[in-house]
Design an enzyme around this catalytic site. Structure first.
Site, PDB file in Angstrom:
ATOM      1  N   TYR A 169      11.628  10.450 -44.830  1.00  0.00           N
ATOM      2  CA  TYR A 169      10.421  11.276 -44.694  1.00  0.00           C
ATOM      3  C   TYR A 169       9.490  11.039 -45.886  1.00  0.00           C
ATOM      4  O   TYR A 169       8.274  11.205 -45.784  1.00  0.00           O
ATOM      5  CB  TYR A 169      10.804  12.753 -44.568  1.00  0.00           C
ATOM      6  N   LYS A 176       4.012  18.194 -47.169  1.00  0.00           N
ATOM      7  CA  LYS A 176       4.302  19.358 -46.331  1.00  0.00           C
ATOM      8  C   LYS A 176       4.721  20.569 -47.176  1.00  0.00           C
ATOM      9  O   LYS A 176       4.456  21.717 -46.815  1.00  0.00           O
ATOM     10  CB  LYS A 176       5.389  19.024 -45.309  1.00  0.00           C
TER      11      LYS A 176
END
Length: 268
Positions: A169, A176
């Site tokens: 990720y 995020k």
């Protein structure tokens, strides 16, 4: 009939709890988009919709979906291009005069930064990812605030990688995490105006954006195996939860990150 269709069809015509509400949806790319799942549920519950598309190349994929949902407004919006987000809100102000719901489902990072290690990410790549994926939510909130005169709801899409390390990720994890923090601060600042703010954190989904992650198919398989409910979520699951947060049933909830992942996030 699949489970996804059953969930939507279970909403009766008498359950149009969002009738009279107006919702802006940012981030539909195609019929697999999380934003489309949310828009579909909002419409099923009676909301009037404004839908955006990224550019002319994306328009042929989004315009049929907007027609299907009887969207009152369809407009281009690339948040990286100055003035486009503002133009959308100018149109909402002119045609509607008010807004009740604004949903932000936009994320982007340059491929070379997304697929490489965080430590090797470029300054420009990190800046672009933060601007499009996080700060554009702040800009959306600033434009929505004066239109939410009777209160409203702002929604942003996050992911489990904001709080735990998810291999591959990479760059999007810190971005995020910043988005989730932004949700909390906006909830604090806008609470006195009865504007609630939420981050929705879906489990892994087969979306176009997710396809850019390395070994994403492996992540999907492992998620289905580890989730207590034993299956992946779909875009309508995310839509149903998002819709709940816009209703009076959730009027005392704000600043949260809500997981829609079959329980995956509770697992070690």
């Amino acid at each position: 009939m699949n489970e996804q269709a059953k969930a939507l069809n279970s909403i009766s015509s008498e359950s149009r709890i969002l009738r009279g509400r107006r919702a802006l949806i940012l981030g539909i790319a195609n019929e697999r988009s999380i934003a489309y799942g949310c828009a579909r549920v909002f419409r099923k519950l009676g909301a009037e919709l404004a839908i955006t598309y990224l550019n002319e190349r994306a328009r042929p994929f989004v315009e049929p979906l907007a027609r299907e949902l009887d969207a009152s407004i369809l407009a281009p919006c690339d948040v990286a291009q100055g003035g486009q987000l503002e133009a959308v809100f100018d149109r909402i102000r002119s045609e509607w005069g008010s807004l009740d719901i604004a949903l932000h489902s936009i994320a982007f990072a340059p491929k070379e930064d997304l697929q490489g290690r965080l430590i090797d990410s470029s300054q420009d790549g990190f800046r672009v990812a933060m601007d499009i994926s996080c700060h554009s939510f702040v800009r959306m909130a600033r434009l929505a605030e004066p239109l939410m005169t009777q209160g409203g709801t702002l929604l942003a899409m996050s992911y489990y990688g904001a709080n735990r390390v998810v291999p591959n990720y990479n760059l999007m994890g810190p971005v995020k995490a910043a988005l989730e923090s932004t949700v909390r601060y906006l909830a604090y600042e806008l609470g006195e105006k009865h504007i609630t703010v939420h981050a929705i954190s879906p489990g892994p989904l087969k979306t176009r954006a997710a396809s850019g992650l390395k070994d994403f198919d492996v992540l999907l398989t492992e998620a289905a195996e580890r989730a207590p409910l034993g299956e992946l979520v779909d875009i309508d699951d995310v839509g149903l939860t998002s819709a709940y947060l816009t209703t009076p049933f959730a009027r005392r909830i704000t600043g949260t990150t809500v997981y829609v992942d079959g329980g995956l996030s509770i697992m070690a």
